[in-house]
Structure formats: C-alpha cells, structure tokens
Write a protein that holds these residues in place. Sequence first.
Motif, short mmCIF file in Angstrom:
data_model
loop_
_atom_site.label_atom_id
_atom_site.label_comp_id
_atom_site.label_asym_id
_atom_site.label_seq_id
_atom_site.Cartn_x
_atom_site.Cartn_y
_atom_site.Cartn_z
N GLN A 1 5.10 0.49 -5.02
CA GLN A 1 3.68 0.39 -5.27
C GLN A 1 2.56 1.01 -4.25
O GLN A 1 1.61 0.98 -4.48
CB GLN A 1 3.18 -1.13 -5.38
N ILE A 2 3.18 1.74 -3.24
CA ILE A 2 2.36 2.35 -2.19
C ILE A 2 1.59 3.38 -2.68
O ILE A 2 0.41 3.54 -2.31
CB ILE A 2 3.46 2.85 -1.27
N HIS A 3 1.73 4.08 -3.74
CA HIS A 3 0.88 5.25 -4.29
C HIS A 3 -0.25 4.58 -4.86
O HIS A 3 -1.40 5.06 -4.69
CB HIS A 3 1.75 6.00 -5.08
N HIS A 4 -0.06 3.44 -5.85
CA HIS A 4 -0.98 2.94 -6.45
C HIS A 4 -1.89 2.00 -5.49
O HIS A 4 -3.12 1.92 -5.66
CB HIS A 4 -0.49 1.85 -7.52
N ARG A 5 -1.34 1.59 -4.35
CA ARG A 5 -2.33 0.96 -3.44
C ARG A 5 -3.37 1.83 -2.66
O ARG A 5 -4.23 1.74 -2.44
CB ARG A 5 -1.34 0.11 -2.46
N ILE A 6 -2.64 2.95 -2.34
CA ILE A 6 -3.57 4.03 -1.84
C ILE A 6 -4.69 4.30 -2.38
O ILE A 6 -5.56 4.51 -2.28
CB ILE A 6 -2.72 5.17 -1.27
N VAL A 7 -4.14 4.76 -3.79
CA VAL A 7 -5.28 4.93 -4.83
C VAL A 7 -6.27 4.24 -4.95
O VAL A 7 -7.45 4.44 -4.94
CB VAL A 7 -4.65 5.43 -6.02
N GLY A 8 -5.81 2.91 -5.19
CA GLY A 8 -6.78 1.93 -5.36
C GLY A 8 -7.50 1.72 -4.18
O GLY A 8 -8.86 1.45 -4.22
N PHE A 9 -7.10 1.77 -3.02
CA PHE A 9 -8.02 1.75 -1.68
C PHE A 9 -9.07 2.68 -1.63
O PHE A 9 -10.36 2.67 -1.45
CB PHE A 9 -6.98 1.74 -0.37
N LEU A 10 -8.54 4.15 -1.99
CA LEU A 10 -9.54 5.25 -1.93
C LEU A 10 -10.63 5.10 -2.99
O LEU A 10 -11.69 5.44 -2.79
CB LEU A 10 -8.58 6.42 -2.21
N ASP A 11 -10.25 4.49 -4.19
CA ASP A 11 -11.25 4.14 -5.08
C ASP A 11 -12.17 3.24 -4.91
O ASP A 11 -13.65 3.27 -5.29
CB ASP A 11 -10.43 3.75 -6.62
N ASN A 12 -11.76 2.18 -3.89
CA ASN A 12 -12.97 1.04 -3.82
C ASN A 12 -13.54 1.28 -2.25
O ASN A 12 -14.25 0.65 -2.26
CB ASN A 12 -11.94 -0.34 -3.82
#
Length: 1799
Positions: A822-833
């Motif tokens: 899940q690390i990629h999705h977590r990084i992307v989610g953090f960058l989006d928010n």
Amino acid sequence: MSEILCHWLNRDLKVSRTVSPKSFAKAFSNGYLIGEVLYKFELQSDFSEFSESRGSTAKLNNFSRLEPTLHLLGVQFDQNVAQSIITEKPGAATKLLYQLYIALQKKKKTGLTGLEIQTMQPQTNIRLQELRSEAFRERLKNLIPRQTDFNLMRVTCRFQEKCKQMKEELARMNIEKFEKFQKLEEEQRHFNIEKQRLNRRRQNEIMAKIQAAIIQIPKPESNRTLKALEAQKLMKKKKEAEDVANEIKKFEALIKKDLQAKESASKTSLETTDQTTTDLLNTYSDDDYIKKIQKRLEEDAFAREQREKRRRRLLMDQLIAHEAQEEAYREEQLIHRLMRQSQQERRIAVQLMHVRHEKEVLWQNRIFREKQYEERRLKDFQDALDREAALAKQAKIDFAEQTFREKEIHERMAAERAQVRFQKHYGICAEVLDQILDLCTKVADYRLLTNNLIPHKIMHDWKELFFSGKPIYEQASLKHGAAEATGGYLIELEKRNLLDRNDYEDYKNMVGEWALPEDMANSSPPSNNYILGHVLQRLIEKSIPSQDAAAETELPSYAVKGCLLGKTLSGKTTVLKALQEDFSIQVLSIDTLVLEAIRAFHDNEQASGIKPVRKEHKGDPLSGVKEISRRQVQDSLSVPPASGTEISLKEGVRSSEAEGAKPSDSFLSLTVRAQLGAKSEQLLKKGRSIPDILLVNILVNAIKNMPVNQSWVLDGFPMTLNQAQLLEEALTGYKKKCKEAEKKKAQMPTLALGPTPSKEATPLPSAFDFVILLDISDNTSLDRMNDIIAKEISHEISHENISHHGASTSQDKSVDRHLRDQIHHRIVGFLDNWSSLEEWFTEPQNILTRVNAEIDEGALCQKVKEIFSTEIVNKKVKVDKKLEEKETDKKAASAEAPTTTSPLSPEAEKDKESHLHREMSKISPGKGRTPSEIQHGKQDSQHEVKGKKVSPKGKPQGGKAPAKKSPGGSADTSPTPTAPGPPKPGSEEWIYVNEPIPEELPSFLVPYWELIEKSYINHIKTVLRYLRENQHTMLSYLYETRTSFKEFLRRPDHKQDFVSQWQTDFNSVPEDLWEDEETKAELHQRVNDLRDRLWDICDARKEEAEQERLDIINESWLQDSVGITMNHFFSLMQAEVNRFQDTKRLLQDYYRAMESKIPLEDNKKFTRVPLIQLDSKDISENQLRIPLVPRISTSPENVTIKPKVKALLKGKIDPSLEGLEANFEVDEKIVIDTWQQASVAISHMVAAEIHQRHIEEEKETPPVDSKEKSPQSGTNKKAKKEKEAPKKKKAEKKGKGKSSPVAEVSPITISPEELAEIERKNELKLKIKEEHLAALHLEEVATQFRLELIKTKALAVLEELVTKVVDVYKFMEKWLGQRYLNEMASIEKLTEVARYYIETATKIQNEIYLGQEEFYINGDIKVFPDAIPPTRPPPIEKEENGTLTIEQLDNLRDQFLDMAPKGIIGNKAFTDILFDLVTLNFGTNNFPSSWMHLTQPDLQEITSLLTVNSEFVDWRKFLMVTAMPWPMPLEEELLETLQRFKYMDEAQTGTITFEQYKQAGLWFTGDEDAKVPDNPLDPLPFNRQEHLIEFFFRLFADSEKDPPLLDYTQMLLYFACHPDPMEGVYRALSVAVGTHIFRQIETPMLTAEKTSISTVSPNEEFPEAEENVTREERELKEEKDEKEEEIPENANTEKISLETLLKVFGGGNEVLDANRFASYLKIENIYSENFVKTFQDLGAKNLEPIEVNILLKHPYVQDLIANYVDYKIPDIKMILQRSEHAQGSDGERSPSRLTEEKK
C-alpha cells in the motif's frame, strides 16, 4: 501441429525467441522457453533462475525446475522425456508442448492461479512430489553427459575442422597458383591479340590509302560479291594464322620469363606482320622446338624408371616385415609349451588367488565405505551451505527486482500525476489563449466600428471579462430569457452580473466613468452619514439576538497540543517515542485508538453512574470521568455528519439496535469508547472504511478523557482536510461562530456605514499549538521500506532451518507486507491531500513547521525536541498573558461599577412621570413652546451638560442633575470663551442617543431598509446596464450608417455606355477624313457633348447623394436615442430621490419611536421625476404613473447657434445640422430643468420635515415666562410666524375663559428632583431632534451631490452622442464632395485623351473605361482586332562541326533497323554500309559535309572503335556517339533517372511507354533559353536537346511492339559509357544494381598494360588530340583518387545476380542480325561459364545473388573490368578532324610519299 504451436508461441505468447518448425527441437532443447511459457501463465515463479545456456548444467537446472510444475499441470514428464528433448529427438519437444498447450488452456478456462492449484493438492502429494523431484534430478544427472565431455568433444571437432580448413586452404592456394598461371597466360594471349589487331589495322589503313590513291572510280557491281567472298576467305586464313601464332607465343611465354625475350618476341612479331601465313609457319618451325620435345620425352622416361624403383623398394620392405611376424609367432608357441603345468597345480593356484582376491575385496570395500560416509557428510554440509547461499542470493535478486518494480510503479504514478497537472495547466493556458484571441478579434471588430477609437468604458469591460475568465463574445441571448438554464445562458448571466456589479461600484464610489468632472472637482464628495449608519447598526443588532450562552469561560490550560505529519516511513512514530521519553506527553495514534475502542466493545466496558454535579477534589475521580464520558456520548451521537462523510454514528447505533445485535439498555450502558468501537467494527465487517466523523469522535473522546493540563501529540492525524475541519469543529466549534459572523456581516448596510464599523471576528485559537511536517522525498520512503524488507529477508534466511518465529513476528511481517503493497497509494494519497492541509495550517495562524527528515535519526529527534521545548515556553507565555488580561478586565469592571444609589423601579418611574405630567398640565394648560424657546432650551441644555459624560442612553453619569435656576442666574452658566464648541452630530466626539425603542420596531424597519437597499441597487444596475447596451447599439448604428452611405455612393452609373458609344462612333470615321479640319471640329463638338452629358450625370448623382444624406439626418434615430438616454439618467435621479424619501421615512419612524411617539401616516405621494415622451400620442393623466415631458423640436429657421453649439460644429455652419444643434439645446435645458425639479423636491421634503418637528414641539411644550425667552429669538428667519402664533393662542384662551370660567388652581410646588428630571427629558428631546435633523441634512447633501453628478454626466453623454453623430454626418458630406470632384477630374482626363487622339488622327484601339471616379485605358480589351501577323517558318536544324542532324540520325536509324533489328551487325558489313552512304551521299544528305572526306580506312577505324568482341558492331552505340554533343550524365544523374523510370513503371516490367518516358524525363531538358528572333519572318531556333530526347526513345525502344516499349535499364547502360573504360564499367554496374558502386583500387600490372597500349596508340600524329586525351585522363585519375579516398567501410554491400551481371557484360549473346552476308547463328555469352564458376568459387553454389564487394575482389572479375572496353566512348571527332586536316593540307600528294610519312 508444429505450425499451430509456433503461431501460439510467437503471436499469442510472444516468447523471447522466434520459434520455427525447423528449429523447434533445438529451441526447446535447454528447457528455457518451456519455463518462459509457464512464467507467462504465472506458474513458474522461479523463472529468473533459468539459464539460456546450452550447457549440461543449465539443462539440468532448467528441467529440474520444470518437473514439479509440469506434474502439477498433469503433463506426463519423466527423465526419458527430458533426455529425448535434450538430445533433440524429433517429435519429443512437439509432443510435450502440445500436452502443455492443452493443460494451459484448461487452466485458463478454470481461472485458477498456480498457487491456488498447489494449495488444492493434498499435503502428502506435495511431500511425495518433492521426493520425486529429487529422484528425477539424480536420474537426469546420470543421463545427461558431463559438460567436460561436451567440451572435449567440441575441442576435438574444432581441431578436426581446423585440419579440414588447412587442407582446404592448401587446395585453395594450389588453385590460386594455377589460376594465376592461367591468368598470366590469358594476359599474354590478350596482349598478343591486341598487338596483332593494331598491326592489322595499320596494314589495312595503308592498303586503303593506296587503293584510294590508285582507283578513283567505284568497282563494278558484278565483281563485288566474288571479291567479298575472297576477302572472307582471306580473313579466315589470317585468323587461323593468328591462332597458331598466339599458341606459339603462349608456349614461349611459359619458357622465357625475362623481359628481353618478350621485347624481342614483340619486335619479331612486328617485323613479321606483313608476311603471309606460310611465312609465319616457316618462321616458327625450327630445330629448337623439336629439341624441346625430345627433352620432354627423356624426362618422362626418367620419371617412369624412378617410379619403378620406388615400387620395388616398397615390396621388399613388406616381405621383411612378414617374415619377422612369423618368427615372433613361433617363439610364442615354444614358450607356451615350456611353461605348461599339470591340471592340479593350476587348480590350487586358482583357489589361492581367489581367496586372496576376496580378502583384498573386503578390505577395499571397507575402506571405500568409510570414504563414502565421509564424502556423504561433507557433501551434505556443502549442499546445506550452497542451498543457504543460493536462497540468500535468490532472495537478494528477488528483492532487487521487487525494488526496481516498485520504483517503476512509483515513477509511473508520478508521471501520471505530472501528466494530469500538465493537462490541467495546458487546458488553462489554452483557455487563456482562446480568451486572448477573442479579445484581439473583438478589439479589431470595434476598431473597425469606431475608426480605431474604442471607448475607454468598453475596453475596461472587456478587460474585466478577460481577467475574470469569462468569454467576451456572446454565448446566448438574454433578451427573451431561457426556458432551460443552458450553459451559455448561465455564462451570459454571470457576465451581465459582473459588469453590473462593476458599474455599480464605479457609480457608488464615483470613480471610472462616474469620476468627478472638472467643474465639480473643487467640490468635495459628501461624507458618510454616520448617524444613519449608527441607526441601522443598532436596529440590526437588536434584530439579531446573540446566540452565545452567557457562560463563564474556562481557565486556559498549560497543555501543549500538536500533531506530527509526514509521508509513510518518515519517522513519526520513532520521533514520538523519543519525545515521550523526555517529556510527559500523551501520544495518540488513530489506529491504536480504533483498536482500543473495538477492544473496549468486546470487553463490554460499562459506564458507571453519572453524577449531576461534578465537584472538584471530592469523591472518586473516576466518577467524574464517567460522567464526562456519559455526556460525551450524547454529544458524539448528536454531531451531524459532515459533507462527503458516511452515515453518522447515531444512525449506526440505531441500525445496530434495530438489528438486535445488542439490547438497547445494555448498549447505552456502555462507555462512549465502547459504543464508538461497536460502530467501527460494524462498518469494518461490512467492508467499508470508517468515516471521518467517527474517527474524529474516537479521537475527541480520548482527548477529553485526559487530564486538563496533559499535553498530547497526534501521530499522523489528520490526513485529509475534512478530518482537520471536523477535528477543529469538535475541539473549538469554529464553524458555528463563523456562520454567525457571516450572517451578521451579510445583514450590515452597505449604503451607510456606522461610526464604529463592526469588528471582524477575531480568529479563534486553533485546536493545535504546533504542526510538524517530517518532509522526505518519495525515493527515501521507498528506500526505507526496502531496507525493512531486506532485514526481514535476511532474518528469515538465518532462522529458516533453526526454529519458527512467534506470532508477534508473523504479525509484524504481515503488517510490513501490507504496508509494502500500500505504500505507493499512501504516498499518492498524502501528496493529493497535503496541498489543502498545508493551506489549512498556514492561512489563519501559521503553526506549521517543516523539518527535513532525511537526516540521521538522532539529529531528527533532537531537532523535534527543540521545537517542542520552544512550543512549551510559548504556550506558557500565552497563558500567563491571558490570565493577566482577565485580571485587568475584572479590575476595570469593578472600578466602573456605579457608586450612586440604585435607580427606581419601573413602577415608581411610571408613577413619577404621570404625576409630573399632571403638574405640568396644571401649571400651563394648552400652552406650548415656540421654536425659539426650543432652540434656547437646546442651547441651555448643551451648556448644562458641558464637561459631563453622558451615558449611552443619554443620561448623565455623575449623580443627579442640578435644579434649574432662575433667569437671573442663567448668565452665570454661560460657557467661557476659551472652551471648545459643542460636538456636531455624526462626528467622532458625538455621543449618539440610544434610548430604548419598541421591540417590534427592528423587525419592521430592518426588512424595510433591506428592501430600500435592494431596490436602489437593482435600479442603479439596471439603468447602467441599459446605458452600456445603448453605447454598443450607437456604435453599430453609426458604423452601419457610414458603410451604407459609402455603398450608396458606389452605386452603378451609366457613364460607360455613353463613353463606349462615343468610342465606337469615333473609330467608325473613315481614315481619309482624319486630317479634314471640319471632321476634327465635328469630333471636338461630339467630345463637348459627351462631357456635358457626363457632367449632367454627375450632378444628378450628387443631388441624389445629398438627398440621401438629408434623409439620414432627418431620421428619428438620434432623437429617440437621445430621449432614451435622457430617460435613463432621469431614472437614476428617480432612484436617488426614492432612496432619500425612504431614508427620511425610516429616520422619522426610528426617532419618533425613540421619543415614544406614534409613527405618522404619510399620505403624500412619492416624488416622481418626469420622463421624456418619445412618441406623440396623447395619454391622459389618469393613465400615467410617471409624468411625461414632451420634447419641443425647433425649426432651423428660428435657431440661434450659441458659442458652445458652434464648438460642436467645428467649422462652418451646415444648415442641415442646425436642427440637431437646436434639439441638443432643448434637451440640455430639459435635463437641467429636471435636475432642478428633483433638487427642489428634496429641499422641500427636508423643510417639511423640519416644519413638522416645530409644530409637534409647539404642541407639546408648555408656556413659560417671557423672561426665559431666548434673546436670540428675534434673529431667527421665521420669527414673524413664531410671534403671531402666541398672540392668536392668547386670544383664543381669553375667549374660552369667558365662555367657560375655570376655578383658579392653587400653585403646585415642584421639588428639585422633579425639575432635574424635566430638564433631563427636555435635554434628551433636543438631542434627538438635533441628531435627527443632522442625519436628514447629511442625506440631503449626499443626494443633491449625486443628482448634480448625474446631471453633469447626462450632459456629457448627450454631448458626446451628438458630437459623434455630427462627425458622421460631416464625414458623409466630405465623402460626397470628394467623390464629386474625383468624377469631374476623371471626365476632364477623358476629354483631354479624346482631344489628343483627334489631333493625332489615330484610332483608339484599347477600350476607354470611365466608371465611378476612375478613368483609364484598358490595355487588355481591344475594340477592334489587330492585323494578322505573318506566319513564322518552322525551325530548321543547321549542320555544325560535322554533327549529324536529327533528320540524318533518324534516316540512319531506319536503315540500320531494316538491316539489323537487334542492334548488332558485322564489322565488315557496317564498314561497307558507311562507305556506301559516304560515297553516295550526293543528293541524299545522309551525312554532313565533313563526313565526305572520310576514306575507307577512316571508316574501318571507326568500325574498329565500335567493334564488340572483334567481330560485331553495335549500331545503336554508333548513333548515340554520332548524336553528340549532348550533356554527359554523371553517375548520380543516371541513378536518379533510373529511379524516375522505375517510379513510372508501376507494374515493374522493366519497360515504359513514350508518355511515361516524357513524363519521367532524362538528366537534361530542352533549351528553354533560346532567344526568339525579333523579325517574325525568321524561324525559331531549333531546340536540338528536346528533339534528342525524343530521338533517344526511338533509338532504344522496341518498335515491333504497339505501342513501342523502352527497356530503360538497357538504355541507361548505353549512357553509362565513359572515356575511361573502367569508369564506364563501374557506372554500368551502378545502373544495373540501382545504387552507387565504389571503385576498387587498380593493380600495378593493369597500369603497365595501359601504358604499353598507349605507346602504340595512333594519336602520335596528332599532338593536340593527345594533349586533350592526357588532360582528360589526368582529370579522371584525380576523380578516381578522390573517390578512392572517400570509400566508406560498408561500401558495395548490395547484392547482384548472375542475370544482371550477364546483362552488364553482354559478350555475344546477341543474335546475329540477318543480312546478305550473315546467317542465322546464336552465340552463347562467352562470360557465362566463367561467371558461373566465379559465383561457385565465392560460395554461391545455387547461383544466388552475392554482394558486390565480394564479387569485385575476385581476380577474374577484376581482370574483366580492367580489360572490358565496351563501355568506352569512342572518339569519332578525332578521326573527322584528322581527315579534314589531311584533306586541307595536301590533297594531291603522291601515294608513295604519303606512305613514307605514315611509316
């Protein structure tokens, strides 16, 4: 089957190596492709361990790994099948692949993965399969030979191949030596043949010259045939003699190798060339030849004797060896007999040997067994080590691949994000660019409409639309509205609202278009009405009750609150652990809190009893916590869900109760944490995520359960903006307060600002004291994740064979693996928010701190600790400051507390007031105070309250008011001169009256003011919108007027008809009358008549244009536009008047209510500003709601133009425009009158309000003593009216007294307190009145200023409109006059031209054009045709320098084509034909005159230059050479021409038609620069090159076909000829191949041959020609050297076939043409056998095409290219020049002297 499998592998699976049926067994022999197939179906997870090598180790490894997977799929596979595949047994691989194909298709249909299939197998089968795999590996290892055996076999094969190559090399060297020898022989033979040919040619030339000198008449025809036969026999004899001589020379060349012998042989051959064949034979038949033959026979006999001796010696050696063998055999038999023993002895010996052997075997077996045990132990240990190393290596490889894939995924996701950002920015830029284009086009359109003078207001509106992102062009129409709110309609609505809002702001603030003009610049704009603003602000505050509960504020806490944010694996938890060790803080992780809440629900955590009141420091502290939790559950259940979140907690609880999971009483008895945990578990079980509101409730519950002064830090929360907002709302409640502030701000007035503008709500303190962001890059986060996984892998490998891990370790592993996924999705989610979160934490209060987390762990923890320590200190300072402020506020409040006695109760006050009224009525019944007394009382009250503070309600703050003194003591209270004056109402020092008002008044007045404000703003916006639209309409109308008038001026006229008729009549005059004076006079008179008629037409058109202009001027558009514009400005005045009336009414109601008076009923109608009546209809007054003013238009006769109107005319006065100017004066007067009327109406309203105030005061005020009257009453403007009023009242009182006598009332004594109260009330009334009138005065001044501004603006707009219209009308007049003058000038020019032609007595051939204002003579049109020019004779080709004409070339072609259609003719026949044509040329013109001097030897020399293979002549080549001069093509031009021909040849047949040939063209074109002669009787110059192009097609095309077809390749081979024969051959090869062929380096031998040949060339007699030839050769050599230097490495890689090569070297495959001297014979190509042998030598056994560079390296091809002369261009011009030179120098020389000179 193989093809099906190949298609499946290559097309569907796309394996790494292309598989074909021929190489099927070899491709799958190492098992790599089988593993790749299984890997593509996700069945072979260890495919990275496969090897593509073909060694035995790689095969063993691959097939060992394949065996379990194939057995899992059910494919039959054992060691035999593997061995068959490895040994490439036919059909084995195909069979296995087919079974695998069937199994994979079944697996694909089931949809199971490899892991699922493996898990479906029983556990026992898995163990058994492992044993089978191990046994399979051992057996396969025994079956597969070792790699060393393969290496040895490979070495053996390599040495065998090397031996074979050496043998072949030796054989090749021998062959090369033999070929070299043959080549030398061939060169010698060619040398001899060439030498013989030169001698024969020289002899033939001498004989031809002798015959030409002796015999002058042609031979009789009867003997011609016999002599030809004799000549043929003689040629055969000569040829036989030459062959014999060549053989003898070849034999001698083999014996004699020195150069002297060759020279002597050449001299001998030169001396013997003139002898006959018999002499040649006698010369060479000498004794030396016989001696050599005898010597050769002796050498053969000696060789035979030597061979016989060797044979006898070999037989003797064999006989001796046989005898030695027989002797050894006899000795062996003797030894056997001697050593023979008895049978018993032999048996005993055998038994002893057997026992000894057994003992030895037992001993060896024991030793061997021990060694095996030891080796087995060592092998097992080594295998364990190898296995562990292999696993570690494989794990590292897998980890590296996984890391690489994760980075690729991250980069792809980053690229997608970047692409999305790019698309977003690109869309924004594209939209901006479209708007820029729209703005540019709009500006261009309006520049056309306004003559490059765009109004500033329009440009400003466009800029506003552009900056706001709205389209400038209209998207939809807003006139009739829209049934459905489409996108375009909404956009237009937004545009209109934006422009209306901007116009209103300009109007309100008096900027932009509504800025103060110059005449009003000195007067300052009115100030804000602060009194009205105070009134409205108080009413609004009364109408909006404060919703904040009066609760005591809690004491500030010293607890530090914060959160730590960052990407995954940024070190948040590690830093918080270190921070928790040094500080007493509580770390809150949302994941831990959710788990604890769920655990509390499972543990059935019950809430204890809730106490009603929480007492501090008493009782059980837990009870207080439980009470708080019980309250909190109610709060959490009542929190509404935020937008975008899921169902609230309360709904979840209700649903759970409805489902019956828990009883309602037991669920409510749980703690808040347990209830929240129940809801979370319920959502998680459904597979849904926990909503933000529930997470925030869990977190807030944990925070509220902590002590007050406990510091806490959140770990990675909030993660989104919604979570941050919900958390802020739960901890501070900021949303509710913000909404209240916004609502209050929306109700505040905008037209009048209060004296104390509403303070904006101070920003609420944030829920956090600090926010720390641990900033790391994405790659660092991924690297940390990879480090964690690498540690796990190393730990697993080290503990794999020792023990198993615990449950906690496995749990950590699962967590880490889940995190890895899940690390990629977590990084992307953090960058989006993060962008929205960053804005949230920085905008109100900048509490965000960035920390670089890519440093060392210790340094990072230390840095965060420093930040936390700083926040603790800052929080302590803030709390101490707040506590000090509260203490200060408490002290100030206690100091301000009133020290006087408490006021009376409301009932006592009412009784006191009623008693006071009764007393006052008794003292002065029916009397009131005059305005002067009121004014005097007002001044007295001001003097009395001077220096005293008045409370907000108007009451004095310091005790009781002093009692009113006598009039005598009033002088003592007068202010001192040094004291400042009283404050004015509305100023900063003024204290507003805030008396209580009825509660229902704000509910009525506030909506009333909102209605006033809304109607005023909408009215202003609507009027300004109409004015804006009228400006666009005016510009469009003026542009249409200008363009329509220009089109009217350009309407067609009929002047050209009269001019054409006059020109026709003029040209019809006979030529003999041109010089007659009477005729000229008549023509001049006709010109005058034409001029008068044209002048009449111009005058009539001018009158029509003037009438059109007057009609446009007299249109009612300008009057209607002016009237509409005036009505719009009058509407603005009406809006200002309405606002003033409504504001006056609001102030009146407010202040009357403050005075406790009943509001007055205003029966007066609202003031209406009259509008302009646009039409002349009569409307009754009853039907009119708004008064109308008719417009009186004055006639131009009664108009007197004023100076200002003259300024508008800007020049001389135009009578047609006087009416416009007069109407403008009338309109200006109407505007001024309307403004004055509105201004007077406002003044009257103010005066009426003041008068009403005075009347009410007179009614209410009782009479007082005359002594107390104000001394200043006489100075008032209305003093007379005020004096008359008391007299009338006194008379009335007297009359009343008589009719109704009243008993005298005893005087009532008034206490000082009552007098003070009366004085205070009077003071308050005066202050209310003063404030009311001041507010009214300020509103009046503002309205008057606005009206004056509207009036000024209206006059300016009207003046601008009239000016623009007048300018248009003046432009129309200017265009009309200019056009009339131009037309008259064109008529004058026509008259001058006509008179010129009359005087010159010439006709006018070209048409005279007179149209509109143009006059010219049209040179393109002639009224009568020109004289017919003489016919130019056709071009004729002349003979130049002995060059044949095209006609001569065609004649020769026709003759040669009849005799030899194939193009090849015998050299003798060719010479005879030329000789006949030259001698019989008189009258036929077959050759030029220079060819007449050619003799038969010259023709024979020409024939020899054209001879092909010493026997034939190519007459096409002859015609090509004789057609010169034509441009010699370069090789590049030949190739370009070839490509054009191939492009035209779409069918690729190799032939083209004449049309295609002309379309493609050659490398040269016709002579386009030929100069046309001026004399029309001279012929055009002959275009020889163009005719040559057509002749070449006729020359080389096949005329037997219809239409004729041209073999373009064969034709270009002819043109490949060159002065250098070798260069010609390379050019021909380039043409044949289609690309450039680079030239090879020549051998020295060939150069020597060339020099030797050049020494005997016939050019010795002509030094000039020799110099030209040497210069050409030198240039060619330089070009050759340059080409050799530029040869690239990969040159000549094109392939050439045998057919193409034979086509280039056409050595006799032609058919001998049919003539009377030849028979039908077909000769094979003399080079075909050699070419076949050459191709075979170069490896082309099947004669397939080979590369050109390989072919050119072959000796035979090099020799052929060096000696091939067919591609050399013969120099025929040289023979012609020599013949002319000989003929011109001495034409009568004797034959003997000529022969001597030749020798």
